[in-house]
Design an enzyme around this catalytic site. Structure first.
Site, short mmCIF file in Angstrom:
data_model
loop_
_atom_site.label_atom_id
_atom_site.label_comp_id
_atom_site.label_asym_id
_atom_site.label_seq_id
_atom_site.Cartn_x
_atom_site.Cartn_y
_atom_site.Cartn_z
N ARG A 165 0.81 -1.23 0.00
CA ARG A 165 0.00 0.00 0.00
C ARG A 165 0.85 1.28 0.00
O ARG A 165 0.42 2.33 0.49
CB ARG A 165 -0.96 0.05 1.20
N SER A 243 -11.32 -0.01 2.05
CA SER A 243 -10.77 -0.28 3.39
C SER A 243 -10.32 1.03 4.01
O SER A 243 -9.53 1.75 3.41
CB SER A 243 -9.57 -1.20 3.30
N GLU A 348 -6.01 4.26 5.54
CA GLU A 348 -5.57 3.99 4.16
C GLU A 348 -5.92 5.13 3.19
O GLU A 348 -5.05 5.59 2.46
CB GLU A 348 -6.16 2.66 3.67
C1 LIG Z 1 -15.56 0.05 -2.71
C2 LIG Z 1 -14.08 0.26 -2.77
C3 LIG Z 1 -13.23 -0.85 -2.85
C4 LIG Z 1 -11.84 -0.66 -2.91
N1 LIG Z 1 -11.02 -1.76 -2.97
C5 LIG Z 1 -9.68 -1.63 -3.02
C6 LIG Z 1 -8.83 -2.77 -3.07
O1 LIG Z 1 -9.27 -3.90 -3.09
N2 LIG Z 1 -7.49 -2.56 -3.10
C7 LIG Z 1 -6.95 -1.31 -3.10
O2 LIG Z 1 -5.72 -1.20 -3.15
N3 LIG Z 1 -7.74 -0.20 -3.06
C8 LIG Z 1 -9.07 -0.33 -3.01
N4 LIG Z 1 -9.89 0.79 -2.96
C9 LIG Z 1 -9.27 2.13 -2.92
C10 LIG Z 1 -9.21 2.84 -4.29
O3 LIG Z 1 -10.15 2.31 -5.17
C11 LIG Z 1 -7.83 2.75 -4.93
O4 LIG Z 1 -6.85 3.29 -4.08
C12 LIG Z 1 -7.77 3.50 -6.28
O5 LIG Z 1 -6.55 3.27 -6.92
C13 LIG Z 1 -7.99 5.02 -6.14
O6 LIG Z 1 -8.14 5.53 -7.44
P1 LIG Z 1 -8.82 6.93 -7.70
O7 LIG Z 1 -8.66 7.23 -9.15
O8 LIG Z 1 -10.21 6.90 -7.20
O9 LIG Z 1 -7.89 7.89 -6.84
P2 LIG Z 1 -8.31 9.14 -5.93
O10 LIG Z 1 -9.11 8.65 -4.78
O11 LIG Z 1 -8.89 10.21 -6.74
O12 LIG Z 1 -6.88 9.60 -5.41
C14 LIG Z 1 -6.15 8.80 -4.51
C15 LIG Z 1 -4.74 9.37 -4.37
O13 LIG Z 1 -4.05 9.25 -5.62
C16 LIG Z 1 -3.63 10.54 -6.07
N5 LIG Z 1 -3.76 10.52 -7.52
C17 LIG Z 1 -4.87 10.18 -8.23
N6 LIG Z 1 -4.60 10.21 -9.55
C18 LIG Z 1 -3.31 10.59 -9.67
C19 LIG Z 1 -2.44 10.82 -10.78
N7 LIG Z 1 -2.84 10.66 -12.05
N8 LIG Z 1 -1.15 11.23 -10.52
C20 LIG Z 1 -0.73 11.40 -9.24
N9 LIG Z 1 -1.51 11.21 -8.16
C21 LIG Z 1 -2.78 10.79 -8.37
C22 LIG Z 1 -4.53 11.53 -5.39
O14 LIG Z 1 -3.91 12.80 -5.30
C23 LIG Z 1 -4.71 10.87 -4.04
O15 LIG Z 1 -3.58 11.13 -3.25
C24 LIG Z 1 -11.28 0.64 -2.88
C25 LIG Z 1 -12.14 1.76 -2.81
C26 LIG Z 1 -13.53 1.56 -2.75
C27 LIG Z 1 -14.42 2.75 -2.68
#
Ligand SMILES: Cc1cc2nc3c(=O)[nH]c(=O)nc-3n(C[C@H](O)[C@H](O)[C@H](O)COP(=O)(O)OP(=O)(O)OC[C@H]3O[C@@H](n4cnc5c(N)ncnc54)[C@H](O)[C@@H]3O)c2cc1C
Length: 353
Positions: A165, A243, A348
């Site tokens: 992570r 999570s 997280e």
């Molecule tokens: C129902 C649910 C289930 C999930 N299951 C998992 C799982 O099984 N495993 C897991 O690891 N995660 C899980 N997650 C967490 C999440 O989906 C992941 O961390 C995902 O990669 C976040 O992507 P996002 O585009 O929504 O990022 P955001 O939430 O928009 O951003 C997250 C972080 O990444 C940064 N960021 C986003 N895009 C960029 C970019 N292009 N360049 C630089 N920084 C950037 C943001 O600034 C922020 O710090 C889950 C979330 C939910 C809601």
């Protein structure tokens, strides 16, 4: 570049919580990105990159700077040779769409990461992982803008500093890079990964499922646990950031302490090895032992709670919860786990600041 002012951020997050951003720019190209950052510099504004908002907690007061909302057009370019398949993917591509695209072509390597919400550009940030796979296993390199120099660079897998992570992007180089493209390298001979017990249970011991069959099984398991966002079946249980706590990695001797406190044999405490003399403990198990079952709320009308299907997901139960409500619940859980089991839980999702 498309710039908006005073934009509510809650609708851009899966938690549906948080106040407005002073400015929000929709970023559809690398040129947009440079223009937006120059604007922020001229106005002396802090910047924050927003993907799908699925790993994000937005404070009630919102954000006083410029949100860079990643909206690069979806694009997946596959190149094959005998020994590897390379997928060059834009940061704006939906993560699950990429996994599905590969699985449909019989390519293994990411099938266990099906159903994780968010965009490809965010996948390296916390090295997303599930059911026995981590994205670090397939990332070849990442193209990113260095906001300090305003130059684009290509960071190798090793340079990204991946671990559980974490990566340089959410630790030592937090907020320095904005990822515009991720290049994955996959093994054409790889078989789907069935190392995770939940997943093995889904198939006959002799079965050799295709990547697409594993993709579908993972989505079914996730749906049963409230960890799959399905627009057709919205549910309060998925109004979460996934999570809320990481699985803590602690010295192996902590096992003896927990066994003593709970009065159970060490062998009954679930854990995985995590390097020399260290173990990883399931945060959900610890939270339950500290007195927080699935479906927990502080009072019957409480706007926040624990998902009825997964102890690790804190949810915006009412749909109108504030960040303060969520933080209070998170603090209560953290304090009780620390008090009863002497384990510090780490949040997280990223808090927008
Ligand atoms: C129902 C649910 C289930 C999930 N299951 C998992 C799982 O099984 N495993 C897991 O690891 N995660 C899980 N997650 C967490 C999440 O989906 C992941 O961390 C995902 O990669 C976040 O992507 P996002 O585009 O929504 O990022 P955001 O939430 O928009 O951003 C997250 C972080 O990444 C940064 N960021 C986003 N895009 C960029 C970019 N292009 N360049 C630089 N920084 C950037 C943001 O600034 C922020 O710090 C889950 C979330 C939910 C809601």
């Amino acid at each position: 570049m498309h710039l908006e002012q005073n934009v509510p951020l809650a609708p851009f997050t899966t938690l549906r919580i948080g106040g407005p951003a002073r400015y929000l720019a929709r970023i559809a190209s690398e040129a947009d990105l440079l223009e937006a950052i120059r604007f922020a510099r001229e106005q002396n504004l802090p910047i924050f990159t927003l993907g799908g908002g699925s790993n994000l907690v937005v404070p009630d007061q919102g954000y006083p700077g410029l949100i860079l909302k990643i909206e690069f057009p979806e694009s997946i370019e596959l190149t094959r040779n005998e020994s590897s398949i390379e997928a060059k993917v834009s940061a704006g591509t939906d993560w699950n769409a990429l996994v599905l695209h590969l699985c449909e072509q019989g390519i293994a390597g990411m099938e266990c990461l099906a159903g994780i919400p968010g965009l490809v550009g965010a996948s390296p940030i916390q090295n997303i992982g599930a059911y026995g796979q981590e994205v670090a296993q397939t990332i070849a390199w990442v193209r990113a803008l260095d906001v300090q120099t305003l130059g684009f660079s290509e960071l190798s897998n090793q340079a990204c500093g991946f671990a559980y992570r974490t990566s340089i992007f959410n630790s030592i180089e937090r907020n320095r890079y904005i990822i515009t493209q991720v290049v994955f390298r996959l093994d054409p001979a790889a078989r789907p990964n069935l190392s995770y017990a939940d997943l093995r249970k889904h198939f006959d011991p002799e079965a050799q499922p295709t990547p697409l069959e594993v993709y579908e099984a993972v989505r079914r398991i996730r749906a049963a646990k409230g960890m799959l966002i399905d627009a057709a079946h919205p549910s309060a249980d998925t109004r979460s950031a996934g999570s809320f706590f990481k699985n803590p990695v602690v010295p192996a001797r902590k096992l003896t302490h927990i066994a003593q406190v709970l009065g159970v044999p060490e062998a009954e405490i679930p854990h995985w090895p995590a390097g020399p003399d260290r173990i990883k403990l399931p945060a959900a198990w610890l939270i339950e032992r500290a007195g927080f079952p699935k479906g927990f709320t502080q009072s019957p009308g409480s706007p926040v709670g624990i998902s009825s299907r997964h102890t690790l997901a804190l949810i915006n139960k009412s749909g109108t919860a504030t960040c303060r409500d969520l933080q209070q619940l998170a603090s209560l859980i953290t304090i009780q786990v620390e008090y009863h089991l002497n384990i510090s839980l780490e949040q997280e999702p990223v808090t927008l600041a």
